[in-house]
Scaffold this motif. Structure first.
Motif, PDB file in Angstrom:
ATOM      1  N   SER A 182      26.595  32.889  -9.612  1.00 41.92           N
ATOM      2  CA  SER A 182      25.312  32.526  -9.417  1.00 41.92           C
ATOM      3  C   SER A 182      24.136  33.586  -9.573  1.00 41.92           C
ATOM      4  N   LEU A 183      24.634  34.914  -9.293  1.00 44.73           N
ATOM      5  CA  LEU A 183      23.668  36.020  -9.499  1.00 44.73           C
ATOM      6  C   LEU A 183      23.150  36.105 -11.031  1.00 44.73           C
ATOM      7  N   ASN A 184      24.292  35.777 -11.708  1.00 40.02           N
ATOM      8  CA  ASN A 184      24.002  35.964 -13.215  1.00 40.02           C
ATOM      9  C   ASN A 184      23.192  34.838 -13.898  1.00 40.02           C
ATOM     10  N   GLU A 185      23.488  33.719 -13.286  1.00 34.67           N
ATOM     11  CA  GLU A 185      22.598  32.392 -13.483  1.00 34.67           C
ATOM     12  C   GLU A 185      21.049  32.752 -13.166  1.00 34.67           C
ATOM     13  N   LEU A 186      21.108  33.222 -11.908  1.00 40.61           N
ATOM     14  CA  LEU A 186      19.334  33.545 -11.452  1.00 40.61           C
ATOM     15  C   LEU A 186      18.854  34.562 -12.327  1.00 40.61           C
ATOM     16  N   LEU A 187      19.595  35.655 -12.763  1.00 36.72           N
ATOM     17  CA  LEU A 187      18.790  36.713 -13.622  1.00 36.72           C
ATOM     18  C   LEU A 187      18.481  36.107 -14.786  1.00 36.72           C
ATOM     19  N   ALA A 188      19.374  35.238 -15.541  1.00 37.71           N
ATOM     20  CA  ALA A 188      19.048  34.665 -16.644  1.00 37.71           C
ATOM     21  C   ALA A 188      17.874  33.646 -16.603  1.00 37.71           C
ATOM     22  N   ALA A 189      17.819  33.164 -15.547  1.00 32.13           N
ATOM     23  CA  ALA A 189      16.627  32.222 -15.293  1.00 32.13           C
ATOM     24  C   ALA A 189      15.367  33.155 -15.070  1.00 32.13           C
ATOM     25  N   MET A 190      15.371  33.959 -14.631  1.00 31.81           N
ATOM     26  CA  MET A 190      14.434  34.947 -14.469  1.00 31.81           C
ATOM     27  C   MET A 190      13.839  35.364 -15.553  1.00 31.81           C
TER      28      MET A 190
END
Length: 119
Positions: free
Chosen positions: A74-82
């Motif tokens: 989820s952290l990776n997904e969040l960083l990609a979105a940002m």
């Protein structure tokens, strides 16, 4: 095992701070993007917190480790979105850098936690 032990974990509390920062960013998105993009981004950040909490209630280190892996995802997904928001000028470089630093710190904490569990 302490009941609700996650409440005392630094990684849990840092994840809550990240979530609060993400909420501030989402509130500033243009209305036409707030629901679709915003809700996905909020779910990513919230997933980090919830999986840490859920994993802490499991009876084995193997199960806890699995939930920590989900938090990392989820952290990776969040960083990609940002990163996508930054590229499309929805957030400033400073906001991305702040998120990046928080994500790195939480990721390092989760990684350290996972190493400790595997010993």
């Amino acid at each position: 095992m302490d009941k609700f032990r996650f409440l005392n974990w630094e990684v849990y509390n840092d994840s809550k701070k990240l979530f609060s920062y993400v909420l501030k960013i989402v509130r500033k998105l243009p209305k036409e993007f707030r629901f679709e993009l915003g809700s996905q981004i909020i779910r990513c950040a919230f997933s980090v917190i919830l999986n840490i909490a859920e994993g802490s209630g499991k009876t084995s280190d193997k199960e806890l480790n699995r939930f920590l892996d989900i938090s990392l995802g989820s952290l990776n997904e969040l960083l990609a979105a940002m990163d996508v928001l930054k590229d499309n000028k929805f957030i400033k470089n400073k906001e991305f850098d702040d998120i990046y630093k928080m994500v790195v710190s939480i990721s390092n904490q989760l990684g350290g936690f996972k190493k400790k569990l595997s010993r």
